[in-house]
Design an enzyme around this catalytic site. Structure first.
Site, PDB file in Angstrom:
ATOM      1  N   ARG A 128      13.392 -34.019  -6.035  1.00  0.00           N
ATOM      2  CA  ARG A 128      14.254 -33.654  -4.921  1.00  0.00           C
ATOM      3  C   ARG A 128      15.477 -34.560  -4.867  1.00  0.00           C
ATOM      4  O   ARG A 128      15.379 -35.772  -5.130  1.00  0.00           O
ATOM      5  CB  ARG A 128      13.472 -33.783  -3.606  1.00  0.00           C
ATOM      6  N   THR A 424      17.901 -21.061  -4.901  1.00  0.00           N
ATOM      7  CA  THR A 424      16.670 -21.459  -5.570  1.00  0.00           C
ATOM      8  C   THR A 424      16.167 -20.450  -6.602  1.00  0.00           C
ATOM      9  O   THR A 424      16.547 -19.298  -6.607  1.00  0.00           O
ATOM     10  CB  THR A 424      15.564 -21.763  -4.530  1.00  0.00           C
ATOM     11  N   THR A 442      16.336 -25.758  -7.537  1.00  0.00           N
ATOM     12  CA  THR A 442      17.392 -25.303  -6.628  1.00  0.00           C
ATOM     13  C   THR A 442      18.675 -26.112  -6.736  1.00  0.00           C
ATOM     14  O   THR A 442      18.655 -27.269  -7.171  1.00  0.00           O
ATOM     15  CB  THR A 442      16.881 -25.380  -5.171  1.00  0.00           C
ATOM     16  N   GLU A 444      20.491 -25.187  -3.818  1.00  0.00           N
ATOM     17  CA  GLU A 444      20.547 -24.809  -2.409  1.00  0.00           C
ATOM     18  C   GLU A 444      21.311 -23.515  -2.203  1.00  0.00           C
ATOM     19  O   GLU A 444      20.779 -22.461  -2.463  1.00  0.00           O
ATOM     20  CB  GLU A 444      21.104 -25.928  -1.537  1.00  0.00           C
ATOM     21  N   GLU A 468      22.580 -29.888  -1.351  1.00  0.00           N
ATOM     22  CA  GLU A 468      21.247 -30.062  -0.775  1.00  0.00           C
ATOM     23  C   GLU A 468      21.228 -30.878   0.508  1.00  0.00           C
ATOM     24  O   GLU A 468      20.301 -30.752   1.317  1.00  0.00           O
ATOM     25  CB  GLU A 468      20.335 -30.735  -1.813  1.00  0.00           C
ATOM     26  N   SER A 496      12.441 -29.739   2.535  1.00  0.00           N
ATOM     27  CA  SER A 496      12.589 -28.510   1.753  1.00  0.00           C
ATOM     28  C   SER A 496      11.558 -27.482   2.202  1.00  0.00           C
ATOM     29  O   SER A 496      10.554 -27.823   2.846  1.00  0.00           O
ATOM     30  CB  SER A 496      12.385 -28.823   0.264  1.00  0.00           C
ATOM     31  N   SER A 497      11.808 -26.223   1.849  1.00  0.00           N
ATOM     32  CA  SER A 497      10.822 -25.158   2.054  1.00  0.00           C
ATOM     33  C   SER A 497      10.174 -24.718   0.746  1.00  0.00           C
ATOM     34  O   SER A 497       9.337 -23.809   0.757  1.00  0.00           O
ATOM     35  CB  SER A 497      11.496 -23.946   2.708  1.00  0.00           C
ATOM     36  N   GLY A 519      14.337 -18.499  -1.819  1.00  0.00           N
ATOM     37  CA  GLY A 519      14.570 -17.777  -0.581  1.00  0.00           C
ATOM     38  C   GLY A 519      14.789 -18.633   0.641  1.00  0.00           C
ATOM     39  O   GLY A 519      14.628 -18.141   1.758  1.00  0.00           O
TER      40      GLY A 519
END
Length: 613
Positions: A128, A424, A442, A444, A468, A496-497, A519
């Protein structure tokens, strides 16, 4: 298994590793090179159809399988596996090709989460992005202390975090790779040098992002001499990216994080004409990827392993599924390929409750302590049962869901206001030896910060830088001054998701599935629904991915446009839901272990395919 203990499982049954049935609808030239001498062969692949919903068949394989969002990327992974490479080897080749052919979604200028099962243990590799060391919690506030306009922040140097994808892949490859690091860049370098046909989806992405033309490098590269987006089928070469990838293949991640490539990256961020950022050479050189302890939790008869914070994905997915499982009265029927209202209503209400917890508690674990000292408190059966009792016969209403109290906190956090999340790509791979990966990657937003870097090469093209940092809460506190867990802090990783997921049989420990999706925040809903469809309703991987989407982040319910009957909309509205329809373009990839090998699905809303022997 104890969810808090290290996740160890038995390798895949040997029978799954046998056989060699070539699957796929693409005409391919496949290398027969040995693992010690991998040679990439350019495939004969034409651009895919336009973005939208296009039925896909699903793919059966017997020895290995790779699923990715673009056929050229899938093929690169296939060739690596065919040459004897491991799943992580294939993932590296896939990611580098995606940097070239799907630049709007992921790349070397961004970050990623990788779940990896090595045949005995599950690993969670964290690549990340991080906030630069010189930022503070006022990064996205204007002169009056008010949050900046979201898109103004996105399209700026302030939004760029320290990229982590290459460092993370290098860390995982050192432990689990089989082929030489250098070989894994062959496909992307070859395609960048020789060119590839612009797909309809890439064309549409460029056309829908006119601000990309405001960046001098991107304007010259992605638009023609008349300022129009590159046409579908146009052959696009990227010599700058080929040179950058060649250096990384020779020198490893240090080629990106130090030296001339790093200097040009920092210059692009710090010299942004409207809103420069504070990313420094020291930030790049000092970035480290993390090998974190995965979260592995019981659900039905399965053990589900996902990424811990700074991702909110696994915790929120498992809260939704856990609340649903705590309500045996919930029906799981599908009628004419559409989930029934009897299932949709509790799914949406569980989502409201889970997102309320997400907004209050989850952030970078280096800065935010978990409730009760353990993230698993948020998934404790008694806690989820108590939350499930809040799901009534009618909707609790927009914004009405309050966070629960899963455990005591040393610091009180305020709930984060809702903000957009986008972008992503996802990769799922299982190799012939049983190594499996689920990797969500990703930059973003589509095309990230809209800043393109060329490594100082003076060649055409390059790669996109992430935005990001806009995943942080723009407001550092609520109106009462209580800090928000996901506020900006120097060196912090934004929440993050992303939800890369590996599923195992709870009794035998055998691998069951690898899945995930792009998504934004809707990744959580896409992944939860797919798991429920595949593992609770016994749909195959492709059937599960074909289901229409329904999401809510706590307020409006969004149903996938054109996929639900009017009666469903009316019935949900009758239960008190505020319903709108819109495009919900997931990019799910899923691989399911079967008695004969694997069955894979690729999202019908994107260009992806599954390949394997």
């Amino acid at each position: 298994m104890n969810p808090a203990s290290p996740c160890r499982y038995q390798p895949l049954p040997r029978a799954i590793k046998q056989g060699s049935i070539l699957i796929g609808c693409l005409a391919l030239g496949i290398s027969s090179a040995l693992a010690a001498d991998f040679q990439y062969t350019r495939p004969a692949i034409s651009p895919e159809g336009s973005s939208g919903f296009a039925e896909k068949p699903g793919w059966s394989t017997s020895t290995f399988a790779v699923a990715a969002a673009n056929p050229l990327a899938t093929d690169a992974g296939y060739q690596v596996l065919k040459a004897g490479g491991s799943a992580i080897d294939a993932a590296i080749a896939v990611q580098m090709v995606l940097t070239l052919v799907e630049p709007q979604s992921s790349g070397i200028g961004g970050g990623a989460f990788l779940m990896l099962y090595d045949g005995e243990q599950v690993h969670a590799y964290d690549g990340r992005e991080k906030a630069p060391s010189a930022v503070d919690e006022k990064l996205f506030l204007d002169a009056d202390g008010e949050p900046l306009d979201f898109m103004k922040a996105v399209e700026s140097g302030r939004s760029v975090g320290v990229p982590g994808t290459v460092r993370m892949l290098e860390l995982a490859h050192e432990a689990h790779g089989k082929l030489p690091w250098k070989d894994l860049f062959q496909p992307a370098i070859s395609l960048a040098e020789e060119g590839f046909a612009v797909s309809p989806r890439l064309h549409q992405s460029i056309a829908s992002t006119p601000s990309l033309a405001e960046d001098s490098i991107a304007a010259e590269f992605y638009f023609d001499s008349d300022g129009q987006p590159l046409a579908e089928g146009a052959v696009l070469k990227n010599p700058a990216l080929a040179e950058i990838l060649t250096r990384i293949s020779d020198k490893g991640s240090s080629a990106l994080h130090t030296g001339s490539i790093a200097e040009e990256l920092v210059s692009r961020v710090q010299q942004h004409p409207e809103m420069p950022g504070k990313l420094s050479l020291e930030d790049l050189a000092g970035y480290t990827a993390e090998d974190r302890e995965p979260l592995c939790n019981d659900w039905l008869e399965y053990e589900v392993c996902g990424f811990p914070p700074p991702s909110s994905g696994h915790l929120t997915v498992m809260q939704i599924l856990g609340m649903m499982a705590a309500r045996p009265d919930i029906e799981t029927a599908i009628h004419d390929g559409v989930p029934t209202v009897e299932w949709l209503h509790p799914f949406l209400e569980a989502s409201r409750l889970a997102f309320a917890d997400r907004g209050r508690y989850i952030g970078d674990p280096g800065f935010v302590e978990p409730p009760g000292g353990d993230w698993n408190t948020m998934l404790a059966p008694d806690y989820l049962s108590s939350r499930a009792e809040l799901i009534g016969d009618t909707s609790m209403g927009s914004g009405a869901a309050e966070p629960g109290n899963p455990g005591p906190l040393m610091t009180s956090w305020a709930s984060q206001p809702e903000q957009p999340e986008h972008g992503t790509s996802h990769i799922s791979i299982i190799d012939a030896d049983g190594q499996a990966i689920a990797m969500t990657t990703t930059i973003e937003q589509g095309f990230g910060s809209r800043i393109m870097a060329n490594g100082g090469t003076d060649l055409a093209g390059g790669y996109l830088l992430n935005n990001e940092l806009t995943d942080f809460s723009f407001a550092p506190t609520d109106e009462d001054g209580t800090p928000i867990a996901n506020r900006v802090q120097p060196g912090k990783r934004p929440r993050s998701s992303m939800s890369p997921t590996l599923v195992f049989d709870g009794e035998s420990g055998d691998l069951v599935a690898s899945l995930g999706s792009p998504g934004g925040a809707a990744i959580i809903h896409y992944t939860a629904q797919t798991m429920d469809a595949m593992l609770n309703r016994d749909l195959n991987a492709q059937e599960a991915l074909n289901l229409p989407h329904a999401i809510t982040l706590g307020d409006t319910v969004y149903l996938e446009e054109g996929r639900f009957p009017e009666a469903t909309v009316r019935d949900l509205e009758g239960l008190g839901h505020d319903v709108e329809t819109r495009e919900l373009t997931s990019g799910l990839q899923a691989l399911r272990v079967t008695e004969d090998g694997f069955f894979g699905g690729a999202d019908p809303r994107r260009e992806g395919v599954v390949m394997g022997d």
